[in-house]
Each structure stands twice: as C-alpha cells, then as structure tokens.
Design an enzyme around this catalytic site. Structure first.
Site, PDB file in Angstrom:
ATOM      1  N   SER A 133       5.742  18.758  -6.589  1.00 31.98           N
ATOM      2  CA  SER A 133       7.161  18.452  -6.619  1.00 31.98           C
ATOM      3  C   SER A 133       7.802  19.742  -7.399  1.00 31.98           C
ATOM      4  O   SER A 133       7.185  20.233  -8.028  1.00 31.98           O
ATOM      5  CB  SER A 133       7.312  17.239  -7.717  1.00 31.98           C
ATOM      6  OG  SER A 133       8.311  17.219  -8.135  1.00 31.98           O
ATOM      7  N   HIS A 169      -0.033  -9.345   4.366  1.00 27.72           N
ATOM      8  CA  HIS A 169       1.584  -9.648   4.031  1.00 27.72           C
ATOM      9  C   HIS A 169       2.120  -9.057   2.742  1.00 27.72           C
ATOM     10  O   HIS A 169       2.636  -9.454   2.104  1.00 27.72           O
ATOM     11  CB  HIS A 169       1.852 -11.081   3.944  1.00 27.72           C
ATOM     12  CG  HIS A 169       1.490 -11.875   5.231  1.00 27.72           C
ATOM     13  ND1 HIS A 169       2.286 -11.629   6.474  1.00 27.72           N
ATOM     14  CD2 HIS A 169       0.540 -12.539   5.679  1.00 27.72           C
ATOM     15  CE1 HIS A 169       1.691 -12.565   7.403  1.00 27.72           C
ATOM     16  NE2 HIS A 169       0.474 -13.093   6.918  1.00 27.72           N
TER      17      HIS A 169
END
Length: 477
Positions: A309, A185
């Site tokens: 990038s 979770h």
C-alpha cells in the site's frame, strides 16, 4: 525456427495495449504463434508445403518430385523468416493491399532466386505458378490459423496451465489433513480440509485441460466455395479430394471434407469454450484464495518484496489474485466473442472472421498472464494452521449436524427418546455461540448408546472432517 520473443522493441510506456507493453514479458512466448508475423510465417509454411505436396503427389502434369535439396531450400524460407522478411512482406502488401497475395509474391521470388543457391538445373523457377495453385486465400488462412493455434495451445498455454494445476494439486496433497472451517452461503458449515478444497479446484481444472488436450484442429483446402471447381477445371484427372485430405493431414491437422469458402471454425468455438471454462474455474480459485487470505488462513510471506500500500506499511495486498481475476474476465470476454462470431458466416463467405481471429492472441495472452499471476501468488503463500484452528474452535455449533444425524440413526435402531433431533439441535445452536462444554452436556443428556455418546463427546470441529483427507487421493485418477 527463428524466435521473435527477444524482439521486444516496443517501449512499454507507449504501447497501445498492456500485453505488448507492461505485461509483454509474461506473454512473449505467444508472439511466435499468434502475432501478425506468426500468421505470415504460417502462411509461407502452408504455401511451401503445398508446392512440395503437389509435386510429391504428381497432382499437376509436367512436374516431378523435388529433390531433397530443393525441399530444404523451400523449408528454410520458413525457418529463417525473421525481421527482414517481415518488413519485405509489409512493403509488398502495401502494393497488393492483400495479405495472402503478398505472401504468394514473396514465395515466388524465392523460387526465382533458387538457382543462385541450388544451381541452374533446379526446377524451382519453373514451378512458381504452383505457389497458391487453385487456392483461395481462405485455403491458406484456415490452415495457417489451425497450425498457429495448435502451436500456441500445445507449446505455450497448455504447459503453463498444466504446471499451475500440478502446483495446486501439490498444495492439496500437502494440506490434505489440515482441518478448515467451511462456509456455505457465507455461513459457518461442516468442516473440511484445506487440501480437499484445493483438490476440488485442481480436479475441475484438470478436466478442462483434458478436453483441451483432446481438441481437434481442423483444416481444408478445397477452393473458393469448397467444391474443388478450379482444381477439376485445371486438372480433371487428379483425385483432388485425396490430395486435399492427405495435405491437411500432412500438416498434422484433421481434414474437414465439407465446407463453404471458409473452414467453419467450429473447432475453434469448441476450444475457446473449454479455455473459457478453465478461466472461470481459475477465477473461482482466485476469489476463494483471496478470501482465505482475508480470513488469515494464508500468510503472504515469500516473494513479496513489493509495496503493498502506498500509505499503509503493514499491508501485503493479494494483487496477484486480483490481477488474475481481471485478466481472466477479459480473456473470457474475448473467447466468448470469438466462439459466438466464428461459427457464423453469411452464405458462402463474409470477412467477420478475419478481424475476429486477429484477437486470438489477446484472448490467449490475458489467460496466460492470469495463469502466471496465480502461480506466483500461490508460490508466495504459507498456511497459517493456528488461525485455521482458532476459527474451528470458535464455531462448535457446526457439530449440530453430526449429533442430530447420530440421533436419527440411533432412533431408527430402536433407541428411545431420539424424537425431533433436528429441532432440538436447532434450539441449541441457531443464533447462539456455544462451546465444548455446551456440546458435551447436551450429548450426555440425550440417552444415546454408550459407544455413540463416547464417539460424539470426543468429536471436535477440527476432527469433524469426514473423509476429506482420503478424498484428496482421488486427485488425478
């Protein structure tokens, strides 16, 4: 057999779809199996083998088995099917406005030309009406697609997928003992090992490959509504069911005895469901590895000569895994649609399957592209043990689980003062950061048996991995 993978004469910049443009190199092996040209070659193959089978079986009176030279001549039509033949068929189809009829005329021409190669005594010209004998188009098409899809699966998709699963398995074994903090979770949880988590994914993927390897490829050749009506009307004394069964099996397929005009395509739906499930598990791996990269568990160091990038020089983006995610999603969408559409046909026949099946190639192509990207992405990763250790050492609260479990066991064995172990560990760990000293002090105040206390005091997040390392050995068993 002629390969067309080198005929990549489509300029990538003007291709309508990325598989025939930007990514053609990665999916080119599928061209020999799932392109329009491959479909026509498969149709020629089925028609040739039907003529040979009918004469071998003596199914039609007045024919006799072909000589070895005549069989070789016919089969060579398939073997040499290339650019000129593709163009000829296209020209014929412009006249017939029917693809299978164009194939029939194409092959009849070859029978008529046979004397020039085999001599005037060849019987092939006299057998031209055996081409497509008693067949509906779907008799040829269903067998062609079965042969094509089987080839694409066995020669292209399965080898690539199997190599990737093997690569993941090797990574699992190499990292079987590398401790790693789990997250359930999204929260810190019981530690595991990196190898065990990779082994889980390799095991899941391997099960789907096993299902694909065991897939049956079905076929039929029984006429316009699956009744052998034309066969029996023309030659009533031939056992057409036996001829049909032996022919389908001669092609290496499983005979389907009960069909309408179409082979029901259920086998395709089964195959595509298994492939889609493989895709989705691989998608799970891609997102998990992407997350591990973002946590610093992996460093992208090899084969990363690309720009990460356009503005941030420090970045090496996990583009292989992101590209794979998108392609897996597209592949699954196509495979799901094929599986849902192909199992339905109005009464004895409609043509929804014709258009649908022309998208088998893209469905396979996007999956194959994703497999290649994941393989390249994994190959460029190095494990960063120091970052894994750092994460473990920052989360000593995960030892709350083994301590309270040991308290439960001690209490059941009769040790006093072991009441409410879960609640006591919750008070110690929930919403707080604790370290080794906090854990040691807490353990020593519990009054545990000496051997249990000693064992727990020695426990660290990095050593609290249970049998994770040993479980990796079950991979492949």
């Amino acid at each position: 057999m002629t390969s067309w993978t080198a005929l990549a004469d489509i300029t990538p910049a003007i291709a309508l779809g990325p598989l025939d443009g930007r990514y053609r190199g990665a999916v080119a092996p599928l061209v020999d199996h799932l392109s329009e040209a491959a479909l026509n070659r498969a149709r020629v193959h089925v028609e040739v083998e039907w003529v040979i089978h009918l004469t071998d079986q003596g199914a039609v009176p007045g024919t006799s088995p072909l000589t070895d030279a005549e069989k070789s001549y016919l089969r060579n039509v398939v073997e040499t099917f290339a650019a000129d033949e593709i163009a000829e068929l296209a020209e014929t189809e412009r006249v017939t406005v029917h693809d299978v009829k164009a194939v029939e005329y194409f092959l009849k021409k070859r029978l008529e030309r046979a004397p020039a190669t085999l001599g005037a005594d060849t019987q092939l010209p006299a057998l031209s009406e055996l081409v497509h004998f008693a067949c509906t188009s779907e008799d040829i098409n269903n067998l062609s697609y079965s042969v094509m899809v089987r080839g694409a699966v066995e020669d292209v998709w399965l080898p690539s997928a199997s190599a990737l699963v093997g690569q993941i398995g090797d990574m699992a074994k190499a990292n079987a003992s590398q401790p790693m903090l789990s997250r359930t979770h999204g929260q810190t949880a019981t530690p595991t090992t990196l190898g065990k988590e990779l082994a889980v994914l390799a095991h899941r993927l391997g099960r789907q490959l096993m299902r694909v390897r065991n897939q049956e490829f079905l076929g039929k050749i029984n006429g316009a509504t699956g009744t052998y009506g034309a066969h029996v009307a023309a030659v009533p004394d031939t056992d057409w069911v036996a001829v049909s069964k032996s022919f389908v099996e001669h092609l290496g397929l499983t005979w389907n005895p009960l069909t309408t005009q179409i082979e029901s395509h259920d086998w395709q739906a089964e195959l595509y469901a298994d492939m889609a499930r493989f895709n989705r598990i691989l998608h799970n791996l891609a997102t998990d590895v992407w997350t591990y990269i973002s946590l610093g568990y992996f460093a992208q160091v090899r084969g990363q000569g690309t720009v990460g990038s356009s503005t941030m020089p420090h970045k090496v983006n996990p583009i292989r895994f992101e590209n794979a995610e998108a392609n897996l999603e597209i592949s699954c969408a196509l495979l799901d649609t094929l599986g849902a559409t192909l199992v339905t046909s109005r009464m004895q026949r409609d043509l929804t399957d014709s258009t649908s099946q022309r998208n088998i190639g893209p469905a396979f192509g996007h999956s194959l592209l994703a497999i290649a990207n994941v393989a390249k992405g994994l190959d460029g990763l190095d494990v960063n043990p120091s970052r894994l250790d750092e994460d473990l050492d920052a989360n000593w609260e995960v030892l709350g689980e083994p301590i309270q479990s040991a308290m439960r066991a001690a209490g059941i064995a009769g040790t006093p003062g072991m009441e409410n172990p879960y609640e006591r560990l919750k008070d110690l760990t929930r919403g707080r950061r604790i370290g080794a000293d906090d854990v040691t002090v807490f353990i020593k105040t519990l009054g545990l048996p000496a051997d249990v206390e000693e064992r727990l005091v020695k426990l660290t997040p990095a050593s609290y991995t249970g049998l994770a390392e040993d479980l990796v050995a079950y991979l492949g068993k």
